[in-house]
Write a protein that holds these residues in place. Structure first.
Motif, PDB file in Angstrom:
ATOM      1  N   GLN A  42       0.728  -1.202   0.036  1.00 18.25           N
ATOM      2  CA  GLN A  42       0.074  -0.125   0.038  1.00 18.25           C
ATOM      3  C   GLN A  42       0.935   1.154   0.040  1.00 18.25           C
ATOM      4  OE1 GLN A  42      -3.008   0.293   3.149  1.00 18.25           O
ATOM      5  NE2 GLN A  42      -3.322   2.439   2.573  1.00 18.25           N
ATOM      6  N   SER A  43       1.737   1.238   0.984  1.00 17.75           N
ATOM      7  CA  SER A  43       2.913   2.621   0.826  1.00 17.75           C
ATOM      8  C   SER A  43       3.372   2.689  -0.479  1.00 17.75           C
ATOM      9  CB  SER A  43       3.881   2.275   2.133  1.00 17.75           C
ATOM     10  OG  SER A  43       4.616   1.233   1.888  1.00 17.75           O
ATOM     11  N   LEU A  44       3.853   1.546  -1.112  1.00 11.66           N
ATOM     12  CA  LEU A  44       4.346   1.864  -2.346  1.00 11.66           C
ATOM     13  C   LEU A  44       3.384   2.201  -3.589  1.00 11.66           C
ATOM     14  CD1 LEU A  44       6.762  -1.454  -2.269  1.00 11.66           C
ATOM     15  CD2 LEU A  44       7.727   0.863  -2.068  1.00 11.66           C
ATOM     16  N   ARG A  45       2.488   1.763  -3.478  1.00 11.59           N
ATOM     17  CA  ARG A  45       1.303   2.191  -4.320  1.00 11.59           C
ATOM     18  C   ARG A  45       1.048   3.660  -4.225  1.00 11.59           C
ATOM     19  NH1 ARG A  45      -1.627  -1.492  -7.349  1.00 11.59           N
ATOM     20  NH2 ARG A  45      -1.285  -3.707  -6.855  1.00 11.59           N
ATOM     21  N   GLU A  46       1.068   4.061  -3.021  1.00  7.86           N
ATOM     22  CA  GLU A  46       0.836   5.521  -2.698  1.00  7.86           C
ATOM     23  C   GLU A  46       2.004   6.310  -3.162  1.00  7.86           C
ATOM     24  OE1 GLU A  46      -0.060   5.555   1.495  1.00  7.86           O
ATOM     25  OE2 GLU A  46      -2.258   4.817   1.101  1.00  7.86           O
ATOM     26  N   LEU A  47       3.351   5.775  -3.003  1.00  4.58           N
ATOM     27  CA  LEU A  47       4.276   6.892  -3.142  1.00  4.58           C
ATOM     28  C   LEU A  47       4.465   6.684  -4.760  1.00  4.58           C
ATOM     29  CD1 LEU A  47       7.196   7.674  -2.899  1.00  4.58           C
ATOM     30  CD2 LEU A  47       8.225   5.588  -2.996  1.00  4.58           C
ATOM     31  N   PHE A  48       4.305   5.712  -5.747  1.00  6.67           N
ATOM     32  CA  PHE A  48       4.323   5.712  -7.054  1.00  6.67           C
ATOM     33  C   PHE A  48       3.154   6.759  -7.649  1.00  6.67           C
ATOM     34  CE2 PHE A  48       6.820   1.769  -6.454  1.00  6.67           C
ATOM     35  CZ  PHE A  48       8.073   2.495  -6.597  1.00  6.67           C
ATOM     36  N   ALA A  49       1.848   6.369  -7.060  1.00  2.09           N
ATOM     37  CA  ALA A  49       0.969   7.223  -7.453  1.00  2.09           C
ATOM     38  C   ALA A  49       1.038   8.754  -7.221  1.00  2.09           C
ATOM     39  CB  ALA A  49      -0.362   6.861  -6.781  1.00  2.09           C
ATOM     40  N   LYS A  50       1.899   9.127  -6.204  1.00  2.00           N
ATOM     41  CA  LYS A  50       2.244  10.520  -5.894  1.00  2.00           C
ATOM     42  C   LYS A  50       3.224  11.008  -6.870  1.00  2.00           C
ATOM     43  CE  LYS A  50       3.887  13.324  -1.808  1.00  2.00           C
ATOM     44  NZ  LYS A  50       3.960  13.483  -0.436  1.00  2.00           N
ATOM     45  N   LEU A  51       4.271  10.170  -6.924  1.00  2.00           N
ATOM     46  CA  LEU A  51       5.188  10.809  -8.081  1.00  2.00           C
ATOM     47  C   LEU A  51       4.525  10.930  -9.376  1.00  2.00           C
ATOM     48  CD1 LEU A  51       7.991   8.282  -7.007  1.00  2.00           C
ATOM     49  CD2 LEU A  51       8.078  10.913  -6.678  1.00  2.00           C
ATOM     50  N   ARG A  52       3.744   9.894  -9.978  1.00  2.00           N
ATOM     51  CA  ARG A  52       3.291  10.116 -11.403  1.00  2.00           C
ATOM     52  C   ARG A  52       2.174  11.473 -11.349  1.00  2.00           C
ATOM     53  NH1 ARG A  52       5.170   6.396 -14.147  1.00  2.00           N
ATOM     54  NH2 ARG A  52       5.416   4.294 -13.175  1.00  2.00           N
ATOM     55  N   ARG A  53       1.520  11.735 -10.046  1.00  2.00           N
ATOM     56  CA  ARG A  53       0.666  12.960  -9.873  1.00  2.00           C
ATOM     57  C   ARG A  53       1.479  14.070 -10.031  1.00  2.00           C
ATOM     58  NH1 ARG A  53      -1.707  11.415  -5.763  1.00  2.00           N
ATOM     59  NH2 ARG A  53      -0.365  12.599  -4.327  1.00  2.00           N
ATOM     60  N   GLU A  54       2.606  14.213  -9.222  1.00  2.00           N
ATOM     61  CA  GLU A  54       3.169  15.398  -9.013  1.00  2.00           C
ATOM     62  C   GLU A  54       4.315  15.774 -10.117  1.00  2.00           C
ATOM     63  OE1 GLU A  54       2.918  17.855  -6.286  1.00  2.00           O
ATOM     64  OE2 GLU A  54       1.442  16.533  -5.676  1.00  2.00           O
TER      65      GLU A  54
END
Length: 444
Positions: A281-293
């Motif tokens: 979950q934490s990794l999914r959140e990190l990669f989603a954040k990077l792609r969003r930002e």
């Protein structure tokens, strides 16, 4: 005497080891020795070894054995072994390779000239020291002249249970910001246009010196240097990718939207056994954040399969995760038990065949995803740095920001009638087709 002695070096392993080699080469050149590019032409051959994983150790030993064979045939006169394998297996190197004339640990790289002089007088040298070795000094670049690896720290304090780096190179030691910036400025004045920032963990940079993660501050200082176009980050730890770092990547035009984030796994139990934090979950959140930002970011990662106790279900979880994340770049390694690491003593060791099967599956699946990723490049135009000309295909080749040197493939392109490109030139290339791990295009 020195100018009549030809010295050749074979440097293996990672870019940090390559930085060590370049520091030694500069000292050798300044001492007046003639440096040759082929080990078979050298009087003294230096093998700067890697000792990270089993395959790297085997490669290093093979190079040593080839040098011994050349020495027996009268081609090489003397052999010097340096680097991580020498550091890690000090007694074995001395005892099992009597044909080797000098063995230097990583703390003794500064003594390379003295070692050459000693072995040429038929004096054997075996020398080791503490792991707080020198990272400063003049370098003789072994890369193409327009890019250089910029080491900002060495050693590692993460203590992943499978990793021997802390045993070999000690705890993390950061270089001072002013020393890094000064080295970068000198390299830029010599024509370097791209820096690949490296350490065992670049995101931990500065915590030992400044009590904080100082990578964003360092990047902002590097961006002030005239002549630099690209700054690329390798080897980021997922937990340390801070909001400040993300903002720095977003706002500093010279810092490329390219991050290498080796995650090793996504399963919480496996990560805990690896002495790493996080979960799926934490990794999914990190990669989603990077792609969003950071729209258009290129994410590179490394996975490790076949870790002790990894079940088929945990492996399938990782495979599904990798497919969902659709990493632009991904490497996959089969776990190898390394001497004196905690993981080597864990129960549930898998056999080599099964570990390799799992690695092959993820690698093959990534190749399919890469084809789909590259298909989206066709008809688009990118800035490409030219790295040479291939006479066989009659095409130039180079890299866009999506490609790190030596690991990510190439863009092959034509220049059109009457046009040329020089190595180090940045040109606009329209992608027309793809060929396996490479792209084809034409200069606009």
């Amino acid at each position: 005497m020195a100018d009549t002695i030809k010295v050749g070096m074979v440097s293996l392993g990672c870019p940090k080891n390559q930085c060590d080699a370049e520091l030694m080469l500069a000292k050798i050149g300044d001492a007046g020795f003639k440096i040759v590019n082929e080990a078979g032409l050298a009087d003294v051959v230096i093998i700067n070894t890697c000792g990270f994983i089993q395959s790297a150790k085997e490669e290093a030993i093979e190079e040593i054995m080839e040098a011994i064979s050349r020495k027996n045939d009268g081609i090489n006169k003397k052999i010097i072994v340096t680097g991580c394998l020498a550091e890690r297996y000090q007694q074995q190197m001395e005892e099992e390779f009597p044909e080797v004339d000098a063995v230097l640990g990583i703390a003794k790289n500064d003594d390379i000239v003295a070692a050459i002089n000693s072995v040429m007088l038929d004096k054997r040298v075996i020398s080791f020291g503490d792991k707080d070795f020198n990272m400063e000094g003049k370098r003789m670049l072994s890369t193409l002249p327009h890019y250089a690896y910029l080491r900002i720290a060495d050693g590692c304090s993460n203590r992943c249970s499978y990793c021997a780096i802390p045993l070999i190179r000690g705890n993390m030691r950061s270089r001072k910001i002013e020393d890094i910036v000064e080295e970068a400025r000198v390299l830029a004045e010599d024509g370097v246009k791209e820096f690949i920032v490296v350490a065992q963990d670049v995101t931990a940079y500065g915590i030992d010196l400044y009590g904080k993660y100082a990578l964003p501050e360092l990047l902002r200082e590097l961006c002030k240097i005239d002549g630099i176009k690209w700054i690329r980050l390798l080897y980021c730890y997922p937990d340390r990718i801070t909001d400040e770092l993300i903002e720095t990547i977003k706002t500093e035009d010279k810092v490329l939207n390219y991050l290498d984030i080796p995650i090793q796994h996504c399963n919480a139990d496996i990560l805990k056994a690896m002495n790493r934090s996080g979960d799926e979950q934490s990794l999914r959140e990190l990669f989603a954040k990077l792609r969003r930002e950071i729209p258009g970011i290129v994410i590179r990662t490394t996975l490790l399969v076949g870790f002790p106790g990894e079940t088929e279900e945990q492996f399938e979880e990782l495979a599904e995760f990798a497919n969902d994340m659709r990493f632009e770049r991904m490497g996959c390694f089969a776990y190898s038990a390394e001497d004196d690491t905690p993981a080597a003593e864990m129960p549930g060791q898998l056999d080599d065949k099964e570990k390799q099967r799992r690695a092959d599956i993820l690698t093959e699946e990534q190749e399919i995803r890469m084809g789909e990723y590259y298909a989206d490049f066709v008809s688009k135009t990118f800035e490409v740095v030219c790295e040479g000309y291939d006479r066989l295909s009659e095409m130039y080749f180079g890299r866009s920001m999506h490609f790190a040197p030596e690991i990510d493939g190439m863009i092959y392109f034509t220049c059109g009638k009457g046009k040329r490109a020089r190595t180090g030139d940045f040109v606009e290339v329209k992608i027309t087709d793809l060929l396996e791990n490479n792209l084809l295009g034409e200069r606009t």
